[in-house]
Design an enzyme around this catalytic site. Structure first.
Site, PDB file in Angstrom:
ATOM      1  N   HIS A 177      -1.212  -5.762   2.050  1.00 55.05           N
ATOM      2  CA  HIS A 177      -2.411  -6.595   1.935  1.00 55.05           C
ATOM      3  C   HIS A 177      -2.039  -7.950   1.330  1.00 55.05           C
ATOM      4  O   HIS A 177      -1.380  -8.016   0.293  1.00 55.05           O
ATOM      5  CB  HIS A 177      -3.448  -5.919   1.033  1.00 55.05           C
ATOM      6  CG  HIS A 177      -4.518  -5.201   1.774  1.00 55.05           C
ATOM      7  ND1 HIS A 177      -4.790  -3.862   1.609  1.00 55.05           N
ATOM      8  CD2 HIS A 177      -5.418  -5.647   2.702  1.00 55.05           C
ATOM      9  CE1 HIS A 177      -5.800  -3.524   2.388  1.00 55.05           C
ATOM     10  NE2 HIS A 177      -6.196  -4.576   3.068  1.00 55.05           N
ATOM     11  N   CYS A 190      -7.996  -1.937   7.755  1.00 53.33           N
ATOM     12  CA  CYS A 190      -6.611  -1.959   7.264  1.00 53.33           C
ATOM     13  C   CYS A 190      -6.127  -0.534   7.035  1.00 53.33           C
ATOM     14  O   CYS A 190      -5.033  -0.158   7.482  1.00 53.33           O
ATOM     15  CB  CYS A 190      -6.516  -2.810   5.999  1.00 53.33           C
ATOM     16  SG  CYS A 190      -6.758  -4.566   6.371  1.00 53.33           S
ATOM     17  N   GLU A 200       0.823  -1.217   0.000  1.00 51.54           N
ATOM     18  CA  GLU A 200       0.000   0.000   0.000  1.00 51.54           C
ATOM     19  C   GLU A 200       0.860   1.271   0.000  1.00 51.54           C
ATOM     20  O   GLU A 200       1.841   1.372   0.723  1.00 51.54           O
ATOM     21  CB  GLU A 200      -0.933   0.003   1.215  1.00 51.54           C
ATOM     22  CG  GLU A 200      -1.905  -1.160   1.249  1.00 51.54           C
ATOM     23  CD  GLU A 200      -2.889  -1.178   0.081  1.00 51.54           C
ATOM     24  OE1 GLU A 200      -3.058  -0.140  -0.569  1.00 51.54           O
ATOM     25  OE2 GLU A 200      -3.471  -2.253  -0.180  1.00 51.54           O
TER      26      GLU A 200
HETATM   27  N1  PCA Z   1      -8.632  -6.947   6.173  1.00 55.36           N
HETATM   28  C1  PCA Z   1      -9.589  -5.867   6.355  1.00 55.36           C
HETATM   29  C2  PCA Z   1      -9.627  -5.605   7.821  1.00 55.36           C
HETATM   30  C3  PCA Z   1      -8.943  -6.739   8.467  1.00 55.36           C
HETATM   31  C4  PCA Z   1      -8.264  -7.453   7.377  1.00 55.36           C
HETATM   32  O1  PCA Z   1      -7.469  -8.394   7.509  1.00 55.36           O
HETATM   33  C5  PCA Z   1      -9.294  -4.656   5.491  1.00 55.36           C
HETATM   34  O2  PCA Z   1      -8.756  -4.818   4.374  1.00 55.36           O
HETATM   35  O3  PCA Z   1      -9.597  -3.534   5.892  1.00 55.36           O
END
Ligand code: PCA
Length: 205
Positions: free
Chosen positions: A165, A141, A79
């Site tokens: 991610h 996240c 990100e």
């Molecule tokens: N993914 C979610 C919240 C917790 C996670 O593992 C997200 O992408 O916001």
């Protein structure tokens, strides 16, 4: 130097979240001579901030990697940016946020301080699919990424911090009895990816 790795507990009806499992698995490991603190965080807008900040303060890290699951993604998403918005849910406390700022009157956004392009290159060079992502969403996240970057900013700390991610694990997807399973990568590859990300971040401190 210490390294803080956070992941999340399961959410949204899933019973497994690779990000939290990886954080817990790596807790206590030594990587390139640096100690890893791995923490599983709650998927809760209300509770996560305090837990996150106390772990950052207690571990005094040089590198912070916040991990999360991105369902239906086929690669490692590095990100670039966190935005000052909460919009999503319900979280695991049943709370649904609509258009709320994370920090009222805080900056609109923070950029990752990780060497994101080098990370993507390092992952690709080892055969792990990866790309820069320009949105971490507006759920937990993005929230954890923003809170982390805001916390180190207001304290004036020089820390490499950012959000990664992860896709589903292959095992997790194999357990879904659907005609077209969503994309995934093996758990071992996700662990390897996290180690490469830490090492690349340490090389660029
Ligand atoms: N993914 C979610 C919240 C917790 C996670 O593992 C997200 O992408 O916001």
């Amino acid at each position: 130097m210490n390294i803080l790795i956070t992941g999340f507990e399961p959410y949204g009806g899933e019973d497994y979240n690779p990000s939290g499992e990886i954080a817990e698995k790596m807790n206590g490991e030594i990587l390139n001579g640096h100690k890893i603190l791995g923490v599983k965080l709650p998927v809760s807008f209300k509770r996560v901030g305090e837990i996150l900040e106390s772990n950052i303060s207690d571990s005094n890290p040089s590198v912070i990697l916040n991990l999360g699951l991105a369902p239906r993604t086929a690669h490692i998403r590095v990100e670039r940016v966190a935005i000052n918005i909460m919009d999503g849910g319900p979280d695991n406390d049943g709370y649904r946020a609509i258009d709320e700022p994370i920090v009222p009157n805080g900056p609109a956004a923070y950029f990752s301080t990780l060497p994101i392009r080098r990370i993507v290159e390092a992952l690709r060079n080892t055969g792990i699919p990866s790309a820069i992502s320009n949105s971490a969403g507006t759920f937990l996240c993005n929230y954890v990424m923003y809170r982390t970057l805001h916390f180190i900013h207001i304290n004036g700390w020089n820390v490499k911090a950012g959000f990664i991610h992860l896709p589903y694990t292959s095992r997790q997807v194999a357990g879904k009895t659907v005609r077209f399973p969503p994309p995934s990568l093996p758990f071992t590859m996700l662990v390897e990816a996290v180690k490469i990300i830490v090492k690349t971040s340490l090389e660029n401190l």
